[in-house]
Design a protein around this motif. Structure first.
Motif, short mmCIF file in Angstrom:
data_model
loop_
_atom_site.label_atom_id
_atom_site.label_comp_id
_atom_site.label_asym_id
_atom_site.label_seq_id
_atom_site.Cartn_x
_atom_site.Cartn_y
_atom_site.Cartn_z
N GLY A 34 0.81 -1.22 0.00
CA GLY A 34 0.00 0.00 0.00
C GLY A 34 0.84 1.26 0.00
O GLY A 34 0.53 2.23 -0.71
N ALA A 35 1.91 1.27 0.79
CA ALA A 35 2.80 2.43 0.82
C ALA A 35 3.46 2.62 -0.54
O ALA A 35 3.59 3.76 -1.02
CB ALA A 35 3.85 2.27 1.91
N VAL A 37 2.26 1.84 -3.43
CA VAL A 37 1.25 2.41 -4.32
C VAL A 37 1.18 3.91 -4.10
O VAL A 37 1.22 4.70 -5.05
CB VAL A 37 -0.13 1.75 -4.08
N ASP A 38 1.09 4.34 -2.84
CA ASP A 38 1.00 5.77 -2.52
C ASP A 38 2.24 6.53 -2.95
O ASP A 38 2.14 7.62 -3.52
CB ASP A 38 0.79 5.97 -1.01
N TRP A 39 3.40 6.00 -2.67
CA TRP A 39 4.66 6.72 -2.90
C TRP A 39 5.06 6.78 -4.37
O TRP A 39 5.73 7.72 -4.79
CB TRP A 39 5.79 6.09 -2.11
N GLY A 41 2.88 6.35 -7.15
CA GLY A 41 1.86 6.86 -8.05
C GLY A 41 1.38 5.84 -9.08
O GLY A 41 0.52 6.14 -9.90
N ARG A 44 -2.44 0.06 -8.01
CA ARG A 44 -2.29 -1.09 -7.10
C ARG A 44 -1.94 -2.35 -7.89
O ARG A 44 -1.03 -3.09 -7.52
CB ARG A 44 -3.59 -1.27 -6.31
#
Length: 84
Positions: A34-35, A37-39, A41, A44
């Protein structure tokens, strides 16, 4: 969860942009899917698929199944630089 069968390590020219971002983030330390994916861009699905490829090649490993926490084992970009 079954450990993926390790194939041969990837060559740097085989890396996709998502692979490079994942490796860059894991050079800074451990991270969950998840991190990443966030970091990065990236979607998923892209992160999940590329982590599977990198794990099968032996470049990253999941150290905690419950949280899907990953760490860097080896960076094929650095491995090539050492061989030169």
């Amino acid at each position: 969860m079954a450990t993926p069968q390790v194939s041969k390590p990837m060559d740097p020219e085989d890396l996709r942009p998502a692979d490079e971002k994942i490796l860059d983030e894991l050079q800074e330390g451990r991270a969950t899917k998840g991190a990443l994916v966030d970091w990065t861009g990236f979607s998923r699905n892209t992160i999940y698929n590329r982590l599977e490829v990198l794990e099968a090649a032996g470049h990253v490993t999941c150290i905690h199944d419950g949280t899907r926490l990953f760490e860097l084992v080896s960076d094929p970009r650095a491995d090539e630089a050492r061989e030169e």
